[in-house]
Every structure is written in C-alpha cells, then in structure tokens.
Design a protein around this motif. Structure first.
Motif, mmCIF file in Angstrom:
data_model
loop_
_atom_site.group_PDB
_atom_site.id
_atom_site.type_symbol
_atom_site.label_atom_id
_atom_site.label_comp_id
_atom_site.label_asym_id
_atom_site.label_seq_id
_atom_site.Cartn_x
_atom_site.Cartn_y
_atom_site.Cartn_z
ATOM 1 N N PHE A 151 0.844 -1.184 0.000
ATOM 2 C CA PHE A 151 0.000 0.000 0.000
ATOM 3 C C PHE A 151 0.885 1.242 0.000
ATOM 4 O O PHE A 151 2.040 1.206 0.419
ATOM 5 C CB PHE A 151 -0.983 0.003 1.177
ATOM 6 C CG PHE A 151 -0.382 -0.260 2.531
ATOM 7 C CD1 PHE A 151 -0.023 0.780 3.356
ATOM 8 C CD2 PHE A 151 -0.220 -1.570 2.981
ATOM 9 C CE1 PHE A 151 0.506 0.541 4.609
ATOM 10 C CE2 PHE A 151 0.307 -1.815 4.237
ATOM 11 C CZ PHE A 151 0.674 -0.759 5.058
ATOM 12 N N ALA A 152 0.326 2.319 -0.519
ATOM 13 C CA ALA A 152 1.091 3.555 -0.674
ATOM 14 C C ALA A 152 1.457 4.108 0.695
ATOM 15 O O ALA A 152 0.589 4.447 1.496
ATOM 16 C CB ALA A 152 0.274 4.569 -1.466
ATOM 17 N N LYS A 153 2.749 4.193 0.967
ATOM 18 C CA LYS A 153 3.209 4.706 2.254
ATOM 19 C C LYS A 153 4.601 5.294 2.075
ATOM 20 O O LYS A 153 5.585 4.560 2.049
ATOM 21 C CB LYS A 153 3.234 3.592 3.305
ATOM 22 C CG LYS A 153 3.722 4.054 4.680
ATOM 23 C CD LYS A 153 3.991 2.891 5.594
ATOM 24 C CE LYS A 153 4.600 3.400 6.892
ATOM 25 N NZ LYS A 153 5.007 2.300 7.793
ATOM 26 N N SER A 154 4.662 6.607 1.935
ATOM 27 C CA SER A 154 5.946 7.305 1.837
ATOM 28 C C SER A 154 6.892 6.643 0.847
ATOM 29 O O SER A 154 8.019 6.262 1.191
ATOM 30 C CB SER A 154 6.606 7.376 3.225
ATOM 31 O OG SER A 154 5.758 7.984 4.168
ATOM 32 N N LEU A 164 -4.206 -0.500 -7.615
ATOM 33 C CA LEU A 164 -5.052 -1.648 -7.948
ATOM 34 C C LEU A 164 -6.450 -1.468 -7.374
ATOM 35 O O LEU A 164 -7.437 -1.640 -8.064
ATOM 36 C CB LEU A 164 -4.434 -2.944 -7.408
ATOM 37 C CG LEU A 164 -3.142 -3.410 -8.062
ATOM 38 C CD1 LEU A 164 -2.586 -4.630 -7.336
ATOM 39 C CD2 LEU A 164 -3.355 -3.732 -9.535
ATOM 40 N N GLU A 165 -6.526 -1.127 -6.083
ATOM 41 C CA GLU A 165 -7.839 -0.917 -5.476
ATOM 42 C C GLU A 165 -7.698 -0.193 -4.146
ATOM 43 O O GLU A 165 -6.608 -0.136 -3.559
ATOM 44 C CB GLU A 165 -8.570 -2.242 -5.267
ATOM 45 C CG GLU A 165 -8.062 -3.073 -4.110
ATOM 46 C CD GLU A 165 -9.050 -4.147 -3.709
ATOM 47 O OE1 GLU A 165 -10.071 -4.298 -4.375
ATOM 48 O OE2 GLU A 165 -8.779 -4.828 -2.707
ATOM 49 N N GLU A 166 -8.821 0.342 -3.676
ATOM 50 C CA GLU A 166 -8.895 0.898 -2.337
ATOM 51 C C GLU A 166 -9.363 -0.220 -1.413
ATOM 52 O O GLU A 166 -10.512 -0.647 -1.467
ATOM 53 C CB GLU A 166 -9.867 2.091 -2.295
ATOM 54 C CG GLU A 166 -9.325 3.358 -2.922
ATOM 55 C CD GLU A 166 -8.098 3.881 -2.194
ATOM 56 O OE1 GLU A 166 -8.152 4.030 -0.958
ATOM 57 O OE2 GLU A 166 -7.072 4.124 -2.867
ATOM 58 N N VAL A 267 -12.108 2.983 7.134
ATOM 59 C CA VAL A 267 -10.671 3.184 6.939
ATOM 60 C C VAL A 267 -10.223 2.367 5.724
ATOM 61 O O VAL A 267 -10.541 1.177 5.616
ATOM 62 C CB VAL A 267 -9.864 2.749 8.179
ATOM 63 C CG1 VAL A 267 -8.371 3.024 7.961
ATOM 64 C CG2 VAL A 267 -10.362 3.486 9.414
ATOM 65 N N THR A 268 -9.502 3.017 4.828
ATOM 66 C CA THR A 268 -9.041 2.339 3.619
ATOM 67 C C THR A 268 -7.542 2.528 3.453
ATOM 68 O O THR A 268 -6.926 3.397 4.086
ATOM 69 C CB THR A 268 -9.750 2.880 2.359
ATOM 70 O OG1 THR A 268 -9.405 4.254 2.186
ATOM 71 C CG2 THR A 268 -11.259 2.723 2.470
ATOM 72 N N ARG A 269 -6.975 1.720 2.598
ATOM 73 C CA ARG A 269 -5.581 1.888 2.189
ATOM 74 C C ARG A 269 -5.523 1.654 0.684
ATOM 75 O O ARG A 269 -6.262 0.833 0.140
ATOM 76 C CB ARG A 269 -4.658 0.901 2.911
ATOM 77 C CG ARG A 269 -4.975 -0.555 2.627
ATOM 78 C CD ARG A 269 -4.003 -1.509 3.294
ATOM 79 N NE ARG A 269 -4.199 -2.874 2.782
ATOM 80 C CZ ARG A 269 -3.385 -3.891 3.033
ATOM 81 N NH1 ARG A 269 -2.315 -3.718 3.791
ATOM 82 N NH2 ARG A 269 -3.626 -5.084 2.530
ATOM 83 N N TYR A 296 -7.929 -7.500 -10.652
ATOM 84 C CA TYR A 296 -8.676 -6.367 -10.106
ATOM 85 C C TYR A 296 -9.486 -5.628 -11.153
ATOM 86 O O TYR A 296 -10.536 -5.058 -10.857
ATOM 87 C CB TYR A 296 -7.707 -5.382 -9.445
ATOM 88 C CG TYR A 296 -7.226 -5.878 -8.116
ATOM 89 C CD1 TYR A 296 -8.012 -5.788 -6.983
ATOM 90 C CD2 TYR A 296 -5.972 -6.480 -8.002
ATOM 91 C CE1 TYR A 296 -7.580 -6.251 -5.760
ATOM 92 C CE2 TYR A 296 -5.527 -6.957 -6.778
ATOM 93 C CZ TYR A 296 -6.329 -6.834 -5.661
ATOM 94 O OH TYR A 296 -5.900 -7.320 -4.469
ATOM 95 N N HIS A 297 -8.969 -5.591 -12.397
ATOM 96 C CA HIS A 297 -9.643 -4.844 -13.462
ATOM 97 C C HIS A 297 -9.852 -5.757 -14.658
ATOM 98 O O HIS A 297 -9.198 -5.594 -15.693
ATOM 99 C CB HIS A 297 -8.804 -3.629 -13.874
ATOM 100 C CG HIS A 297 -8.426 -2.763 -12.708
ATOM 101 N ND1 HIS A 297 -9.338 -2.017 -12.004
ATOM 102 C CD2 HIS A 297 -7.216 -2.537 -12.127
ATOM 103 C CE1 HIS A 297 -8.718 -1.352 -11.044
ATOM 104 N NE2 HIS A 297 -7.430 -1.658 -11.093
#
Length: 299
Positions: A151-154, A164-166, A267-269, A296-297
């Motif tokens: 997941f997106a983190k710094s 890809l997805e939330e 809460v999402t990531r 996912y798509h």
C-alpha cells in the motif's frame, strides 16, 4: 484496400463450404443460423461479390467463391501455424520472477494468480518475498524483486505506484461469533470486544493509529502480532476478533472466517503494484504483472 472482415468471418465461410448447409455449418461452430448468415453477408459485402449460390436444398460456391475458398484456407492455415508457434514459445519460456508483497496480499490473493500464471508458463519459477511494507519497498528499490505489491506509504521518488484498489478494513471473526449477525460494526464497538492487535512496527498498525487517533479504545488488545496472517490464525482459533484489510480475507464460503464492515470511520488503504522507475521488465515478469492487474480490473 481496407479489410472489413475478421477471422471469425473466415471460419464461418469455411464451415459453410464444408457442410453446404446453414444449419449444420452453424452448429459446427456454435452459432445460430442467423448469426452465421450475417457473417457470410458481411464477408460478401466486404469483398463486393457473392460467394455462394443458395437454393432451397443446397448452398454451393460461385466461381469467385471457389477461388476465395482456396486462398482463405491458406490464410487460416498460416494464422493457425503462427498461433501454434507463439503458444509453443510461451510454453517453453523459462526463468524466475521475484515478487515482493505484504503478507496480507500474499496469503489469499497471490496463490490464485500464481496458479493461473503457472498454467501458462509451467517452466517459470516464482519467488515470493512476503514481508513488511518497508522491506517490500527496499526489495523493489534494490532490484532484488521485479516488482512488488503493497500500500502507498511514503514511497521514494525512484518507485512508481500503479493503483489496484482501495482496500477497506473489516472485522474478521469466526462464523460462530455473535457479531456475525451484525451488518456493520463501528470502531468504538470493535474496541469493546476481545480483539487481537498488531505490533507497532506493522505498517497496518501505523495506518490505523493515524486514522483512529480520535478514538480511545475501551480496552486493550488481548494479544499482539506482527503480521495480518498471524492475526487470522488467532481468529480462526477463536481467541478473538481482528481488524484486517479486506484483501487479506478469504473469498466467501470459508469454513471458519467471516467479515463485518467497520464504520465510523471507514478506513481504507490504497493497494497497488510498485516498480523501480526505468526498470525494463522481463517478458514473464510483465505477464505476471498483467495477471495481477486483470484480477482487479478484468477486461
């Protein structure tokens, strides 16, 4: 001269040549008679001439149709030979693809993707580096992994992120837990239960701490683990419930685990593929990436 027909039209033409009957030809290629007729009409319109003489009993080739039948058969044979060659090349590809992924994506999500990938490329080996988000980023940055899932983190500037997805956080519990009758659960209600928490070094713990800073838990966790997969094992054993990313949960129908949406707040990531910028992927690594994206798509 533009070509206004496709291979399916040629296969329809070949079937009608072979059977000389619309019903039999349509059945042989799993089409309705009307669909077969439309394909033949499309082909004749594209060529600007009749290919068949039609009577109440029989369908026969015109002179032009006879000439076209020979050439179209050669064309289809060439196309099928090329496709067979491509398939053979795909089956013979070898190599190694290394994927770094957070454990929450590795446990239930990646096995199905790898199963499909192995069906296409049985001679390609896949190595999974399942670790914390920081280690996933490091593996991709250093080139030890072809790409990663996290997941997106710094993220550092050298890493590109393809969403890809939330992924939403849910409460995992056993099917026999009283909470399974609930359609949702607030975080305040969640913290009133016997719950299993995550260690402070966990990326998921950091994300939840930030999102829920305004909520004071009514009770502490009864146990802490470092990885979401361990949390789920604790839940399966009936020790308590746990807040986990939905991606980490099995598909519906699991014999033990159920999930309940967590609300107030939701809460999402953002989960996605990460790659080192400028890295040229191998063919098989790109194919595995494609399978993950399609999961996912779907097209």
């Amino acid at each position: 001269m533009p070509v206004n027909f496709d291979l399916n039209d040629l296969y329809a033409f070949r079937a009608l040549v072979e059977y000389g009957n619309f019903r039999l030809a349509a059945e042989s290629i799993c089409l309705s008679q009307s669909a077969l007729s439309r394909r033949i009409e499309k082909l004749e319109a594209a060529l600007g001439t009749r290919l068949f003489d039609r009577t109440t009993r029989r369908v026969t080739l015109t002179l032009y149709g006879q000439s076209f039948a020979k050439r179209s058969e050669q064309l289809l044979a060439n196309v099928e030979a090329v496709l067979a060659d491509i398939n053979q090349v795909s089956q013979e590809r070898t190599g190694l693809v290394t994927v770094a992924t957070v454990p929450s994506a590795a446990y239930y999500f990646m096995p199905e993707v790898i199963r499909r990938f192995r069906a296409r490329y049985p001679r390609v080996r896949v190595k999974i580096i399942d670790s914390s988000v920081g280690n996933v980023i490091e593996a991709v940055s250093s080139g030890h992994a072809d790409f990663g899932i996290c997941f997106a983190k710094s993220l550092p500037p050298a890493i590109e992120f393809l969403p890809l997805e939330e992924d939403v956080y849910v409460a995992a519990c056993r099917h026999d837990h009283p909470l399974t009758r609930r359609s949702s659960l607030s975080w305040e209600e969640y913290f009133q239960q016997e719950y299993i928490g995550l260690d402070k070094v966990s990326g998921n713990r950091s994300l939840l701490d930030q999102a829920l800073a305004h909520i004071i838990p009514a009770r502490p966790s009864i146990c802490e683990t470092r990885h979401v997969t361990t949390l789920l094992g604790m839940v399966e054993a009936g020790i308590g419930i746990a807040a986990v990313p939905a991606m980490s949960m099995p598909s519906s129908g699991h014999s033990l685990l159920a999930q309940i949406p967590l609300t107030h707040p939701v809460v999402t990531r953002s989960v996605g593929l990460i790659r080192r910028r400028g890295r040229i992927q191998s063919y098989v690594a790109a194919e595995l990436e494609k399978l993950i994206t399609e999961q996912y798509h779907p097209a």
